[in-house]
Write a protein that holds these residues in place. Structure first.
Motif, PDB file in Angstrom:
ATOM      1  N   MET A   1       0.836  -1.202   0.000  1.00  0.00           N
ATOM      2  CA  MET A   1       0.000   0.000   0.000  1.00  0.00           C
ATOM      3  C   MET A   1       0.871   1.251   0.000  1.00  0.00           C
ATOM      4  SD  MET A   1      -3.105  -0.768   2.718  1.00  0.00           S
ATOM      5  CE  MET A   1      -2.079  -1.520   3.975  1.00  0.00           C
ATOM      6  N   GLN A   5      -3.286   4.955   0.445  1.00  0.00           N
ATOM      7  CA  GLN A   5      -4.035   3.711   0.631  1.00  0.00           C
ATOM      8  C   GLN A   5      -4.003   3.261   2.091  1.00  0.00           C
ATOM      9  OE1 GLN A   5      -1.871   1.417  -2.305  1.00  0.00           O
ATOM     10  NE2 GLN A   5      -3.597   1.458  -3.749  1.00  0.00           N
ATOM     11  N   LEU A   6      -2.834   3.440   2.722  1.00  0.00           N
ATOM     12  CA  LEU A   6      -2.694   3.066   4.131  1.00  0.00           C
ATOM     13  C   LEU A   6      -3.606   3.924   5.009  1.00  0.00           C
ATOM     14  CD1 LEU A   6      -1.364   1.497   6.432  1.00  0.00           C
ATOM     15  CD2 LEU A   6       0.536   3.140   6.353  1.00  0.00           C
ATOM     16  N   GLU A   8      -6.371   5.438   4.126  1.00  0.00           N
ATOM     17  CA  GLU A   8      -7.761   5.057   3.869  1.00  0.00           C
ATOM     18  C   GLU A   8      -8.102   3.731   4.546  1.00  0.00           C
ATOM     19  OE1 GLU A   8      -8.064   5.097  -0.358  1.00  0.00           O
ATOM     20  OE2 GLU A   8      -8.000   7.302  -0.519  1.00  0.00           O
ATOM     21  N   TYR A   9      -7.160   2.791   4.504  1.00  0.00           N
ATOM     22  CA  TYR A   9      -7.358   1.492   5.157  1.00  0.00           C
ATOM     23  C   TYR A   9      -7.525   1.658   6.660  1.00  0.00           C
ATOM     24  CZ  TYR A   9      -6.063  -3.155   6.950  1.00  0.00           C
ATOM     25  OH  TYR A   9      -6.027  -4.351   7.624  1.00  0.00           O
ATOM     26  N   ARG A  12     -10.811   3.266   7.684  1.00  0.00           N
ATOM     27  CA  ARG A  12     -11.930   2.310   7.672  1.00  0.00           C
ATOM     28  C   ARG A  12     -11.926   1.472   8.945  1.00  0.00           C
ATOM     29  NH1 ARG A  12     -10.286   1.580   2.236  1.00  0.00           N
ATOM     30  NH2 ARG A  12      -9.318  -0.425   2.737  1.00  0.00           N
ATOM     31  N   LYS A  13     -10.748   1.082   9.397  1.00  0.00           N
ATOM     32  CA  LYS A  13     -10.644   0.269  10.607  1.00  0.00           C
ATOM     33  C   LYS A  13     -11.021   1.079  11.854  1.00  0.00           C
ATOM     34  CE  LYS A  13      -9.659  -3.606   8.746  1.00  0.00           C
ATOM     35  NZ  LYS A  13     -10.615  -4.743   8.859  1.00  0.00           N
TER      36      LYS A  13
END
Length: 250
Positions: A1, A5-6, A8-9, A12-13
């Motif tokens: 990532m 991207q990291l 966004e990931y 979400r968590k």
């Protein structure tokens, strides 16, 4: 990532784990039984102090503390007279508990826990606040054996439990998990409550390179998290902890 991207990931968590369901298995359920600011602070501080090891055992010990305080933490502390309690949680025993009650009484005679975490004159940020608090809390006749239950970041400790307590008191959002009842410390100062789970996940995701879970590692992660969200970097505790504890990421 890549970095975006990291972020966004992890965002979400955060949404996945920063919600009321989290409380059901977490020691924060102990202070959640109160509505008065001082009752919340005292019960939260005590249970965060005991927050190492099995979480079921931690919560059980927290309930025992509430029984000792007659479910009125603030009133109990204000009127406390030194005594021997029947209490033990791992290496924290009745002598330690007595010392904590004595110190809490002094803290509240001098403005309370929030005031005790005031800015340090020489050490910036939350590290200095922890040092200021520790200096106030451990004034004589605080027993030598009890010092080990109060982290000292100047000696390298990650201060995981104090950082967790500060997250509870300071973070304010709509999720209903953290209390957000302290106004004098900005959320931007909060540091990650680094433990084995959050540390392992942070290394796997490439936001921590140090192998030790110490204050230098806390500072290293902070440099990354403030880039992800400069106003609320500590929200990522939910993501890293959730990935480690509930999803088994190592």
């Amino acid at each position: 990532m890549n970095k975006q991207q990291l972020i966004e990931y992890l965002d979400r968590k955060v949404v996945e784990y920063n919600k009321p369901d989290f409380i059901q298995s977490d020691p924060i359920q102990i202070p959640k039984q109160f509505s008065r600011k001082e009752d919340i602070e005292i019960s939260a501080f005590l249970i965060s102090t005991l927050a190492w090891g099995n979480r079921t055992a931690i919560i059980k010990s927290g309930q025992r503390l509430l029984e000792i305080m007659n479910f009125k933490p603030y009133e109990y502390v204000l009127n406390y007279e030194e005594q021997k309690h029947t209490f033990v949680h791992r290496t924290f025993n009745s002598d330690d508990l007595n010392a904590f009650f004595v110190s809490l009484q002094k803290i509240y005679q001098n403005g309370g826990l929030e005031k005790a975490f005031g800015l340090h004159p020489e050490i910036p940020g939350v590290q200095g606040r922890i040092v200021s608090f520790r200096n106030a809390f451990t004034q004589e006749p605080f027993p030598d054996r009890t010092h080990k239950h109060l982290a000292n970041p100047l000696k390298g400790s990650s201060a995981k439990r104090i950082n967790m307590f500060l997250r509870w008191m300071v973070r304010k959002d709509e999720s209903g998990v953290d209390f957000g009842i302290w106004e004098t410390i900005p959320m931007s100062e909060l540091h990650l409550p680094l433990d084995v789970h959050t540390g392992n996940v942070a290394r796997k995701l490439g936001i921590l390179t140090r192998t030790q879970n110490d204050w230098k590692s806390v500072a290293e992660i902070q440099e990354q998290l403030v880039q992800f969200d400069p106003e609320d970097p500590c929200k990522y505790d939910f993501a890293l902890f959730g990935l480690g504890v509930f999803e088994g990421v190592k």
